[in-house]
Motif scaffolding. Structure first.
Motif, short mmCIF file in Angstrom:
data_model
loop_
_atom_site.label_atom_id
_atom_site.label_comp_id
_atom_site.label_asym_id
_atom_site.label_seq_id
_atom_site.Cartn_x
_atom_site.Cartn_y
_atom_site.Cartn_z
N THR A 169 0.86 -1.19 0.00
CA THR A 169 0.00 0.00 0.00
C THR A 169 0.89 1.23 0.00
OG1 THR A 169 -0.13 -0.04 2.43
CG2 THR A 169 -1.91 -1.10 1.19
N PHE A 170 0.49 2.23 -0.78
CA PHE A 170 1.27 3.46 -0.93
C PHE A 170 0.37 4.67 -0.73
CE2 PHE A 170 3.54 0.23 -3.32
CZ PHE A 170 4.87 0.48 -3.00
N PRO A 171 0.94 5.79 -0.24
CA PRO A 171 0.14 7.00 -0.05
C PRO A 171 0.05 7.87 -1.29
CG PRO A 171 2.33 7.33 0.87
CD PRO A 171 2.29 5.91 0.35
N ASN A 172 0.90 7.62 -2.30
CA ASN A 172 0.87 8.46 -3.50
C ASN A 172 -0.15 7.93 -4.50
OD1 ASN A 172 3.29 6.59 -3.32
ND2 ASN A 172 3.09 6.76 -5.53
N PRO A 173 -0.91 8.82 -5.15
CA PRO A 173 -2.01 8.38 -6.02
C PRO A 173 -1.56 7.78 -7.36
CG PRO A 173 -1.86 10.78 -6.00
CD PRO A 173 -0.89 10.28 -4.98
N THR A 174 -0.37 8.12 -7.83
CA THR A 174 0.08 7.62 -9.14
C THR A 174 0.88 6.33 -8.98
OG1 THR A 174 2.08 8.99 -9.04
CG2 THR A 174 0.16 9.91 -10.14
N ASP A 175 0.77 5.46 -10.00
CA ASP A 175 1.49 4.19 -9.97
C ASP A 175 2.97 4.34 -10.31
OD1 ASP A 175 -0.90 2.87 -9.40
OD2 ASP A 175 -1.35 2.51 -11.52
N THR A 176 3.33 5.42 -10.98
CA THR A 176 4.68 5.57 -11.53
C THR A 176 5.76 5.40 -10.48
OG1 THR A 176 3.69 7.20 -13.01
CG2 THR A 176 6.08 7.04 -13.02
N LEU A 177 5.53 5.94 -9.27
CA LEU A 177 6.58 5.97 -8.25
C LEU A 177 6.58 4.74 -7.35
CD1 LEU A 177 6.17 9.71 -7.16
CD2 LEU A 177 7.81 8.78 -8.81
N THR A 178 5.70 3.78 -7.60
CA THR A 178 5.56 2.65 -6.68
C THR A 178 6.38 1.42 -7.05
OG1 THR A 178 3.64 1.78 -7.88
CG2 THR A 178 3.20 3.38 -6.13
N LEU A 179 6.76 1.29 -8.31
CA LEU A 179 7.34 0.03 -8.79
C LEU A 179 8.66 -0.37 -8.10
CD1 LEU A 179 6.88 -2.34 -10.69
CD2 LEU A 179 8.16 -1.10 -12.45
N PRO A 180 9.64 0.53 -7.93
CA PRO A 180 10.89 0.11 -7.28
C PRO A 180 10.68 -0.51 -5.90
CG PRO A 180 11.20 2.23 -8.34
CD PRO A 180 9.74 1.93 -8.41
N ALA A 181 9.86 0.16 -5.06
CA ALA A 181 9.60 -0.37 -3.72
C ALA A 181 8.80 -1.67 -3.79
CB ALA A 181 8.84 0.67 -2.89
N HIS A 182 7.87 -1.76 -4.73
CA HIS A 182 7.06 -2.98 -4.87
C HIS A 182 7.94 -4.15 -5.32
CE1 HIS A 182 3.38 -5.20 -5.23
NE2 HIS A 182 3.56 -5.45 -6.52
N LEU A 183 8.88 -3.88 -6.20
CA LEU A 183 9.81 -4.92 -6.67
C LEU A 183 10.73 -5.37 -5.53
CD1 LEU A 183 10.05 -6.22 -9.47
CD2 LEU A 183 11.98 -4.71 -9.94
N ASP A 184 11.14 -4.42 -4.69
CA ASP A 184 11.99 -4.75 -3.54
C ASP A 184 11.26 -5.65 -2.56
OD1 ASP A 184 14.14 -3.32 -4.49
OD2 ASP A 184 13.72 -1.52 -3.31
N SER A 185 9.97 -5.38 -2.34
CA SER A 185 9.20 -6.22 -1.40
C SER A 185 9.01 -7.63 -1.96
CB SER A 185 7.86 -5.57 -1.07
OG SER A 185 7.01 -5.54 -2.20
N PHE A 186 8.87 -7.74 -3.27
CA PHE A 186 8.78 -9.07 -3.90
C PHE A 186 10.07 -9.84 -3.66
CE2 PHE A 186 9.06 -12.25 -7.18
CZ PHE A 186 7.76 -12.62 -7.47
N LYS A 187 11.20 -9.16 -3.84
CA LYS A 187 12.51 -9.81 -3.64
C LYS A 187 12.71 -10.19 -2.18
CE LYS A 187 17.41 -9.21 -4.70
NZ LYS A 187 18.44 -8.29 -5.27
N ALA A 188 12.23 -9.34 -1.27
CA ALA A 188 12.35 -9.66 0.16
C ALA A 188 11.53 -10.89 0.53
CB ALA A 188 11.89 -8.46 0.99
N LEU A 189 10.40 -11.11 -0.14
CA LEU A 189 9.55 -12.27 0.12
C LEU A 189 10.15 -13.57 -0.39
CD1 LEU A 189 5.89 -11.08 -0.66
CD2 LEU A 189 6.70 -12.04 1.49
N TYR A 190 10.68 -13.52 -1.64
CA TYR A 190 11.05 -14.77 -2.31
C TYR A 190 12.54 -14.91 -2.59
CZ TYR A 190 6.03 -14.61 -3.04
OH TYR A 190 4.67 -14.52 -2.84
N GLY A 191 13.32 -13.86 -2.26
CA GLY A 191 14.76 -13.96 -2.46
C GLY A 191 15.23 -13.70 -3.88
N HIS A 192 14.30 -13.34 -4.75
CA HIS A 192 14.66 -13.06 -6.14
C HIS A 192 13.57 -12.20 -6.76
CE1 HIS A 192 11.58 -15.74 -7.86
NE2 HIS A 192 11.82 -16.52 -6.83
N THR A 193 13.89 -11.54 -7.84
CA THR A 193 12.89 -10.78 -8.59
C THR A 193 12.31 -11.69 -9.68
OG1 THR A 193 14.66 -9.92 -10.00
CG2 THR A 193 13.92 -8.51 -8.19
N PRO A 194 11.13 -11.40 -10.18
CA PRO A 194 10.58 -12.24 -11.26
C PRO A 194 11.41 -12.10 -12.53
CG PRO A 194 9.22 -10.28 -10.90
CD PRO A 194 10.21 -10.32 -9.78
#
Length: 381
Positions: A169-194
């Motif tokens: 969940t993010f406080p900013n309304p646009t999707d543009t700025l969310t991807l780097p942090a979202h990708l980092d959380s994916f990597k933190a969960l599974y140890g790798h990026t897709p």
């Protein structure tokens, strides 16, 4: 689910939606209002300072000069003291005295309040007083049809086979700025990026392309005018746009529609809201006077100039090749029925359109339960 072969962690489909916060829609704080009020304060203090200089220039010259470009409570108190000392024995209109007393009484407290609010805003433009983590956004579910802003959160999910593999969940309304942090959380969960990531044009920025490249993730991510470009609409609508001009890489110049060279005149850097630094280059034509295409080529009173982000253009070229490949077409067709169907199920079928909890941590936990319930339902379907 991955171990059972029901979902792949190698292919990711990303999208976001806005969900209303459990907050009052009419108790809000606006960043622009704070900025405007500060500017008014600066103007009033500056007027008082200039008046004091007009009647007591020598007294103020002996004081430490103050810079009113930035303002805070301490600076206001200091300015008031200096002005009071300078005009103490001078003939001053009652109106000026009243204004000075108003500034002395109200401005320091107001500025301390603004400082606390700026800390809560943390770069955002708004927040709700009843849920300070929520930002005012335009929702798709606008029953009044008046574009009303409501407090909410931008929920980002990654899916595969309509199963949620990651959420944020993010406080900013646009999707543009969310991807780097979202990708980092994916990597933190599974140890790798897709291995591959597919997203719509809301994610097509230089920062996101660079982030995917650095993560060795193949990104099938559209840029803002991809579809117009593919359909030939953009060329017909904007025939003289900068991206349609010929660029000579060896000579580092563009050629305008009349064949005139547009030479480089400046290079500068700009940061986005995430602090990502972009390099922009400005090119300008030598002489547009008397050009028969001037009215349609550009509307500037001076010679035409364009700003170009060469790094972004290279990323777009790579994205264009990926998106138009057989694999890219396959992922583009799969994305809507994979990730958008999940949001459709959660919001339309299950009726989840507003959070029950408040605060980013609790809201993220709440959506986590929604995600788990959705995945269990998919498993047993």
């Amino acid at each position: 689910l991955a171990s059972e072969g029901l979902v792949s962690l190698k292919e990711a489909y990303v999208d976001g939606t806005k969900i209303e916060a459990n907050a009052n829609r009419y108790t809000f704080v606006w960043g622009n209002a704070i900025k405007t009020n500060k500017e008014r304060m600066v103007k009033q203090i500056d007027e008082l300072w200039k008046f004091a200089q007009s009647v007591a220039e020598q007294e103020l010259n002996d004081t430490v000069p103050l810079d009113f470009k930035t303002i805070d409570a301490d600076k206001v108190n200091q300015a008031v003291k200096q002005i009071e000392a300078a005009i103490r024995d001078k003939a001053v209109p009652q109106k000026v005295k009243q204004k000075l007393q108003y500034v002395k009484k109200n401005f320091p407290d107001k500025l301390n309040q603004y400082k606390a609010k700026d800390k809560v805003l943390d770069g955002r433009n708004s927040y709700s007083k009843t849920d300070t983590d929520a930002t005012f956004m335009r929702m798709k579910e606008d029953h009044m049809g008046n574009g009303q802003l409501k407090p909410g959160y931008n929920v980002q999910i990654t899916t595969n086979n309509q199963i949620i593999t990651n959420y944020d969940t993010f406080p900013n309304p646009t999707d543009t700025l969310t991807l780097p942090a979202h990708l980092d959380s994916f990597k933190a969960l599974y140890g790798h990026t897709p291995e591959t990531l597919t997203a719509d044009s809301g994610y097509g920025s230089e920062q996101n392309y660079a982030c995917l490249e650095a993560s060795n993730c193949i990104g099938f991510v559209k840029y803002n005018y991809f579809h117009q470009e593919q359909q030939g609409v953009r060329l017909k609508k904007y025939p003289f746009a900068a991206d349609h001009l010929y660029y000579n890489e060896a000579g580092d110049f563009y050629v305008c529609p009349m064949g005139q060279h547009m030479n480089k005149v400046a290079t500068y850097k700009k940061k986005n809201d995430n602090g990502f630094e972009q390099t922009l280059t400005k090119y300008q034509a030598r002489n547009c006077n008397g050009c028969p295409l001037r009215g349609t080529c550009h509307k500037s009173k001076e010679n035409r100039s364009i700003e170009v982000n060469h790094a972004l253009n290279k990323h777009k070229q790579k994205a264009r090749e990926l998106l138009t490949s057989d694999q890219g077409i396959k992922h583009r067709k799969q994305r809507p029925q994979d990730v958008e169907a999940v949001f459709g199920n959660i919001k339309q079928n299950k009726g989840f359109r507003r959070f029950m909890l408040r605060g980013k941590v609790k809201v993220t936990t709440e959506f986590g339960w929604i995600a788990i319930a959705h995945n269990l339902k998919k498993k047993t379907a």
